[in-house]
Structure formats: C-alpha cells, structure tokens
Scaffold this motif. Structure first.
Motif, PDB file in Angstrom:
ATOM      1  N   ILE A 212       7.965  -8.076 -18.370  1.00  0.00           N
ATOM      2  CA  ILE A 212       7.203  -7.253 -19.347  1.00  0.00           C
ATOM      3  C   ILE A 212       6.639  -6.040 -18.469  1.00  0.00           C
ATOM      4  O   ILE A 212       6.029  -6.131 -17.238  1.00  0.00           O
ATOM      5  CB  ILE A 212       6.034  -8.134 -19.875  1.00  0.00           C
ATOM      6  CG1 ILE A 212       6.540  -9.194 -20.852  1.00  0.00           C
ATOM      7  CG2 ILE A 212       5.127  -7.263 -20.597  1.00  0.00           C
ATOM      8  CD1 ILE A 212       5.439 -10.193 -21.199  1.00  0.00           C
ATOM      9  N   LEU A 213       6.948  -4.824 -18.824  1.00  0.00           N
ATOM     10  CA  LEU A 213       6.575  -3.401 -18.341  1.00  0.00           C
ATOM     11  C   LEU A 213       5.230  -3.221 -19.017  1.00  0.00           C
ATOM     12  O   LEU A 213       5.301  -2.569 -20.205  1.00  0.00           O
ATOM     13  CB  LEU A 213       7.772  -2.421 -18.539  1.00  0.00           C
ATOM     14  CG  LEU A 213       8.961  -3.085 -17.694  1.00  0.00           C
ATOM     15  CD1 LEU A 213      10.089  -2.156 -17.712  1.00  0.00           C
ATOM     16  CD2 LEU A 213       8.781  -3.449 -16.434  1.00  0.00           C
ATOM     17  N   GLU A 214       4.238  -3.480 -18.443  1.00  0.00           N
ATOM     18  CA  GLU A 214       2.914  -3.175 -19.086  1.00  0.00           C
ATOM     19  C   GLU A 214       2.545  -1.789 -18.994  1.00  0.00           C
ATOM     20  O   GLU A 214       2.365  -1.262 -18.009  1.00  0.00           O
ATOM     21  CB  GLU A 214       1.926  -4.284 -18.600  1.00  0.00           C
ATOM     22  CG  GLU A 214       0.585  -4.014 -19.538  1.00  0.00           C
ATOM     23  CD  GLU A 214      -0.702  -4.962 -18.575  1.00  0.00           C
ATOM     24  OE1 GLU A 214      -1.690  -4.885 -19.353  1.00  0.00           O
ATOM     25  OE2 GLU A 214      -0.311  -5.553 -17.728  1.00  0.00           O
ATOM     26  N   ASN A 215       2.337  -1.246 -20.138  1.00  0.00           N
ATOM     27  CA  ASN A 215       1.930   0.347 -20.223  1.00  0.00           C
ATOM     28  C   ASN A 215       0.426   0.534 -19.891  1.00  0.00           C
ATOM     29  O   ASN A 215      -0.343  -0.161 -20.759  1.00  0.00           O
ATOM     30  CB  ASN A 215       2.125   0.970 -21.518  1.00  0.00           C
ATOM     31  CG  ASN A 215       2.196   2.308 -21.864  1.00  0.00           C
ATOM     32  OD1 ASN A 215       1.605   2.895 -20.792  1.00  0.00           O
ATOM     33  ND2 ASN A 215       2.742   2.789 -22.787  1.00  0.00           N
ATOM     34  N   GLN A 216       0.042   1.254 -18.907  1.00  0.00           N
ATOM     35  CA  GLN A 216      -1.167   1.454 -18.390  1.00  0.00           C
ATOM     36  C   GLN A 216      -1.771   2.620 -18.823  1.00  0.00           C
ATOM     37  O   GLN A 216      -3.035   3.135 -18.528  1.00  0.00           O
ATOM     38  CB  GLN A 216      -1.224   1.280 -16.895  1.00  0.00           C
ATOM     39  CG  GLN A 216      -0.706   0.052 -16.200  1.00  0.00           C
ATOM     40  CD  GLN A 216      -1.823  -0.991 -16.602  1.00  0.00           C
ATOM     41  OE1 GLN A 216      -2.866  -1.008 -16.078  1.00  0.00           O
ATOM     42  NE2 GLN A 216      -1.295  -1.920 -17.270  1.00  0.00           N
ATOM     43  N   LEU A 217      -1.325   3.127 -19.928  1.00  0.00           N
ATOM     44  CA  LEU A 217      -1.547   4.238 -20.389  1.00  0.00           C
ATOM     45  C   LEU A 217      -3.192   4.503 -20.827  1.00  0.00           C
ATOM     46  O   LEU A 217      -3.996   5.182 -20.659  1.00  0.00           O
ATOM     47  CB  LEU A 217      -0.716   5.085 -21.706  1.00  0.00           C
ATOM     48  CG  LEU A 217      -1.243   6.104 -22.207  1.00  0.00           C
ATOM     49  CD1 LEU A 217      -0.746   7.330 -21.184  1.00  0.00           C
ATOM     50  CD2 LEU A 217      -0.510   6.409 -23.660  1.00  0.00           C
ATOM     51  N   LEU A 218      -3.566   3.160 -21.805  1.00  0.00           N
ATOM     52  CA  LEU A 218      -4.861   3.307 -22.317  1.00  0.00           C
ATOM     53  C   LEU A 218      -5.572   1.933 -21.441  1.00  0.00           C
ATOM     54  O   LEU A 218      -6.655   1.666 -21.969  1.00  0.00           O
ATOM     55  CB  LEU A 218      -4.764   3.068 -23.601  1.00  0.00           C
ATOM     56  CG  LEU A 218      -4.174   4.079 -24.617  1.00  0.00           C
ATOM     57  CD1 LEU A 218      -4.197   3.681 -26.117  1.00  0.00           C
ATOM     58  CD2 LEU A 218      -4.834   5.490 -24.311  1.00  0.00           C
ATOM     59  N   SER A 219      -5.039   1.720 -20.316  1.00  0.00           N
ATOM     60  CA  SER A 219      -5.837   0.644 -19.893  1.00  0.00           C
ATOM     61  C   SER A 219      -5.932   0.907 -18.192  1.00  0.00           C
ATOM     62  O   SER A 219      -4.837   1.128 -17.707  1.00  0.00           O
ATOM     63  CB  SER A 219      -5.296  -0.612 -19.959  1.00  0.00           C
ATOM     64  OG  SER A 219      -5.744  -1.936 -19.341  1.00  0.00           O
ATOM     65  N   LYS A 220      -7.102   0.480 -17.426  1.00  0.00           N
ATOM     66  CA  LYS A 220      -7.023   0.784 -16.062  1.00  0.00           C
ATOM     67  C   LYS A 220      -6.591  -0.510 -15.365  1.00  0.00           C
ATOM     68  O   LYS A 220      -6.117  -0.404 -14.225  1.00  0.00           O
ATOM     69  CB  LYS A 220      -8.476   1.382 -15.783  1.00  0.00           C
ATOM     70  CG  LYS A 220      -8.709   2.853 -16.311  1.00  0.00           C
ATOM     71  CD  LYS A 220     -10.189   3.000 -15.768  1.00  0.00           C
ATOM     72  CE  LYS A 220     -10.404   4.643 -16.187  1.00  0.00           C
ATOM     73  NZ  LYS A 220     -11.764   4.834 -15.742  1.00  0.00           N
ATOM     74  N   ASP A 221      -6.909  -1.623 -16.085  1.00  0.00           N
ATOM     75  CA  ASP A 221      -6.649  -2.813 -15.152  1.00  0.00           C
ATOM     76  C   ASP A 221      -5.500  -3.650 -16.089  1.00  0.00           C
ATOM     77  O   ASP A 221      -5.682  -3.733 -17.415  1.00  0.00           O
ATOM     78  CB  ASP A 221      -7.878  -3.686 -15.282  1.00  0.00           C
ATOM     79  CG  ASP A 221      -9.099  -3.031 -14.542  1.00  0.00           C
ATOM     80  OD1 ASP A 221      -8.657  -2.575 -13.414  1.00  0.00           O
ATOM     81  OD2 ASP A 221     -10.023  -2.746 -15.120  1.00  0.00           O
ATOM     82  N   PRO A 222      -4.568  -4.310 -15.416  1.00  0.00           N
ATOM     83  CA  PRO A 222      -3.394  -5.105 -16.118  1.00  0.00           C
ATOM     84  C   PRO A 222      -4.099  -6.289 -16.820  1.00  0.00           C
ATOM     85  O   PRO A 222      -4.896  -6.941 -16.278  1.00  0.00           O
ATOM     86  CB  PRO A 222      -2.577  -5.427 -14.938  1.00  0.00           C
ATOM     87  CG  PRO A 222      -3.546  -5.159 -13.711  1.00  0.00           C
ATOM     88  CD  PRO A 222      -4.531  -4.383 -13.900  1.00  0.00           C
ATOM     89  N   HIS A 223      -3.655  -6.333 -18.098  1.00  0.00           N
ATOM     90  CA  HIS A 223      -4.202  -7.460 -19.005  1.00  0.00           C
ATOM     91  C   HIS A 223      -3.286  -8.800 -18.493  1.00  0.00           C
ATOM     92  O   HIS A 223      -3.686 -10.014 -18.812  1.00  0.00           O
ATOM     93  CB  HIS A 223      -4.277  -7.165 -20.348  1.00  0.00           C
ATOM     94  CG  HIS A 223      -5.294  -6.275 -20.830  1.00  0.00           C
ATOM     95  ND1 HIS A 223      -5.207  -4.972 -20.414  1.00  0.00           N
ATOM     96  CD2 HIS A 223      -6.223  -6.523 -21.660  1.00  0.00           C
ATOM     97  CE1 HIS A 223      -6.345  -4.413 -21.062  1.00  0.00           C
ATOM     98  NE2 HIS A 223      -6.751  -5.068 -21.578  1.00  0.00           N
ATOM     99  N   LEU A 224      -1.925  -8.634 -18.092  1.00  0.00           N
ATOM    100  CA  LEU A 224      -1.177  -9.764 -17.986  1.00  0.00           C
ATOM    101  C   LEU A 224      -1.216 -10.083 -16.459  1.00  0.00           C
ATOM    102  O   LEU A 224      -0.655  -9.270 -15.627  1.00  0.00           O
ATOM    103  CB  LEU A 224       0.285  -9.335 -18.711  1.00  0.00           C
ATOM    104  CG  LEU A 224       0.208  -8.945 -19.924  1.00  0.00           C
ATOM    105  CD1 LEU A 224       1.631  -8.309 -20.275  1.00  0.00           C
ATOM    106  CD2 LEU A 224       0.134  -9.989 -20.982  1.00  0.00           C
TER     107      LEU A 224
END
Length: 455
Positions: A439-451
């Motif tokens: 899973i390539l988690e998009n960090q555009l709208l999030s500063k901290d990874p959710h996964l």
C-alpha cells in the motif's frame, strides 16, 4: 505465419509439446487450415519480403531516466498469509466497504481490511480469479480456467446469492474481464464478457433469459479482448462499449449502441500487433469535456522477451467526435497496468504504473514508476520510484482512499510466478518473500502515516 496459411514446414510444428486434448482444441479452432491458402511460390516471395524488411535488431530503449524519489507516498508491506511468494490474479479496492478484494491463481477469493488488518475469506472457485463484482445482494465471480495460453475452454462465471454459489452452465475461453450493465434500460443487467482466449477468443454479450439461462451474442470474434468500459460516447442517451483488444489485431473499438442492444462497431485506434497492449483507462486528460484514452503497452510474456523501445504509456486525445490521436508516449519497458488520477490534487492527471516486465538486468527498480504530471499541456511527467520497488514482481494495481483521509492511495500486488527469464538469482530469491500487497499511502493531506507496517 506459414501454418496459418496452410503451409507445412518440417522445421517447425506449432503443436509440439501440446497434450492431445490441447491439440484437439487447436484443430477445432480452424486457425491452422488443412489446405494451402497460397501457392508455394507466393509463400517464398512473402518470406523473402519479410526477411528483407526485418531489422537485425530492435532500436535500443531510451537510456536510464532521471528518477526522483516518491516522497508523496509511504510504502507499507502487507503479508496476507504465512506462505512465501504471492500469486494474486485479481485486485480491487472496494470504496463502499473500505476493503481490498483479492483473488489468487488457485481460485481463493478474500477481502482485507487495511485499517484493522483483518482478512476475511469469501470462497474457493476452482481456478484463478480474474474478476469479482458485487451488486446489492448478488456477486459475480469470473474464474479464468487455464491461466497459461490455451485453446481449451475451462473458464466460468459463478453467481453468489443468499450464500448459495451457482455456476452459469457454460465453459468460457480464458475469461479475464466482466462488465455488468443494464444496457437496454429494462431493469435487468446484461453481462459483457471478455474472453482473452489464445489463438481464438471473443467478446460476448450475455442476455439473461432465466435464473442461470443466458443467451450469448458474440460482439467481437477475435482473441485478446482484455477490458471493456461503458460510457455514452455519442450522446444519444444509451451506453456504448469501449473495448481494448490486446492480441493480434491490437485495437481500441467502440461499440456504439444505436438501438437497444444493437451496436455499430468502429475501430477508433489501431496499434502495431507487437505492441503488447495490456490495459486502458478513460479520463478527460485535457479537461475539454470529452473522454480521452490512456493505454499501457508492455506485455512481454510470450516468445520474444527482450527490451522493446515501443513499450510504455500512450495518451490518446479525443477531438470531441471520437477521433483519437496519440499525443504523448512515455517509454516504460514492460508497462502492464496503471491507475490515472489527480493524486496530488493540483488539477491534472498523474499515474502509477506497474511494469511486470522491466529490464531486470539493468533497471529492476522500474517495476513500479509514479508519473507526476508537471505540465499537462506539454505532457511533461516526473518519473519517481520508491525504495521497496525491487522487493517483488508487481502485477496488478488499483487506487482508493485506503486510510480515509480524503486523498487517493495506491495498492499494488505481487505475482511470484517466473514470467521473465532474465531475473538473476539474487532478485529471484528476493521475490520469494512474504510480501503480498504494497500500500502506497498518499501523504498529501496527512502528516502522519495512518497505516502501520504489517509483517
């Protein structure tokens, strides 16, 4: 070529190594006629022409690109079981239920909740899963039958309703894609089935007549149909069918529905038969109100595994009258599948491209390339990779808001089957790890990874 023209040559036999059952299916196809279609003199002239015009070798693919780091995304390795390697043949993100749906080469179908890290088994369907569609209380499963090239018809469509699994009583020829649509607006869905086939194949319209009784209407009697989308392309209020044919006569067709379930076929774009078409998407790339086409060319699994300068991603713009012109070619050896979306939300189309057949000797990191659109009008893309791209042989891709933070993430799945001969021993060992999905988690709208990383 000779065998397809009824010419026999003791130095070559297309049936060599086949089982008797496979030979019988090939004979029944009629692809190799028993009677010569041209004279031996004409055949010799044709051979001389082909050999004289054929280049000694292909042009060299473009030199190594200037690659950037894919900083917008964080990679999360997902292991779905305790087995080494992965054989995922179907991948889809279910936005409604926030699940990743995946099927494997053995016929197992499951879902995965990426936030809670829980897998749920859906069922076993006897052969490789190539499509799965859930509509309200009914689900449709497409099982390919023979995964490898074959003339045998052993694929199937299964219907799940009220926890009961029933099979449409007909064998299909390597079915790879199923579209379900109420084309005639009578409240009853039709099934549009792509049978990729091998030497033969077809695109079929299945019209329901009873519970498991479907009348088949053959729309396109050619091998290689790999994907069908529906959209009203001519503005008459009826859905048309847009088809990618990926083998032999590689083309984009539009089946214009002029009357209910009556179509006019138009070949709107034709590729070279060696390009190896493998996927397409419809997007309004130039934001002019009509649907454009993006196509991946890169299937390199057959009998000519070499780097090819014509492999990559092509952008075909629509002039508003369904005339398409190639405006951009992005070379990527072995480009197989892609997702197209505005991943950085700056108003243009970016792409994530899986290359199942990269040049593993020179550039194994090209197995996944992110194309960040820097100038849409000039078709200028920044090519980016991520550190873990060499950890698996990637095969399928989808996108969706996996972490529910209002931006699009990318999901890619692995396929450990040895489909390329040039992989060195170190890479081959690396592919036999326990990574099934990335899973390539998009960090555009999030500063901290959710996964969090799951191993």
């Amino acid at each position: 070529m000779g065998y397809r023209l009824g010419i026999r040559d003791t130095s070559y036999d297309p049936l060599e190594g086949m089982t008797f059952k496979e030979m019988e299916a090939v004979y029944e196809s009629g692809v190799y006629p028993g009677k010569q279609q041209i004279s031996l003199k004409e055949w010799e002239t044709l051979k001389e022409y082909v050999l004289a015009k054929a280049p000694e070798k292909l042009a060299e693919p473009p030199a190594k690109f200037n690659l950037g780091k894919m900083n917008q995304f964080i990679a999360h390795e997902i292991s779905l079981d305790s087995s080494k390697g992965a054989f995922i043949t179907y991948l889809d993100y279910d936005d409604k239920n926030e699940r990743i749906i995946f099927g494997d080469v053995s016929g197992n179908l499951s879902s995965y909740d990426p936030l809670n890290k829980v897998s749920t088994y859906i069922g076993f369907f006897r052969s490789g899963i190539t499509d799965y569609i859930k509509k309200e209380h009914i689900s449709y499963v497409t099982a390919v039958g023979n995964l490898d090239p074959s003339e045998q018809r052993s694929g199937s469509i299964l219907i799940i309703e009220n926890d009961s699994v029933k099979r449409i009583p007909e064998n299909y020829h390597r079915p790879v894609n199923l579209l379900i649509r109420d084309l005639d607006k009578n409240g009853q869905d039709e099934l549009i089935l792509s049978e990729y086939g091998h030497l033969t194949g077809k695109l079929s319209l299945l019209v329901k007549k009873g519970e498991l009784d479907y009348e088949r209407k053959i729309l396109l009697n050619k091998p290689g149909t790999i994907r069908v989308l529906a959209n009203d392309m001519d503005g008459n209020g009826l859905d048309d069918l847009i088809i990618l044919s990926a083998q032999g006569d590689e083309s984009i067709y539009i089946f214009f529905q002029e009357e209910l379930l009556k179509f006019r076929i138009e070949q709107v774009f034709r590729f070279s038969p060696v390009y190896g078409c493998s996927w397409f998407e419809m997007v309004d790339y130039d934001d002019d109100g009509d649907e454009d086409l993006i196509v991946a060319n890169g299937d390199n699994m057959d009998k000519s595994y070499v780097s090819k300068p014509y492999h990559g991603v092509r952008i075909l713009l629509n002039d508003g009258n369904n005339n398409f012109e190639e405006k951009s070619f992005i070379p990527l050896n072995g480009a197989t599948r892609f997702v197209a979306n505005d991943f950085d939300q700056d108003g243009d189309i970016d792409m994530g491209v899986v290359c199942s057949f990269p040049d593993y000797e020179k550039y194994p990191e090209y197995s996944f390339v992110y194309l960040e659109n820097e100038n849409s009008k000039s078709f200028l893309f920044k090519k980016c990779i991520f550190d873990q791209s060499k950890k698996a042989r990637w095969f399928l891709i989808d996108s969706g808001d996996v972490d529910q933070d209002n931006d699009e993430d990318i999901i890619i799945s692995a396929f450990s089957y040895a489909i390329t001969p040039e992989v060195n021993e170190e890479l081959e060992r690396q592919f036999q790890n326990d990574i099934d999905i990335m899973i390539l988690e998009n960090q555009l709208l999030s500063k901290d990874p959710h996964l969090s990383k799951s191993k």
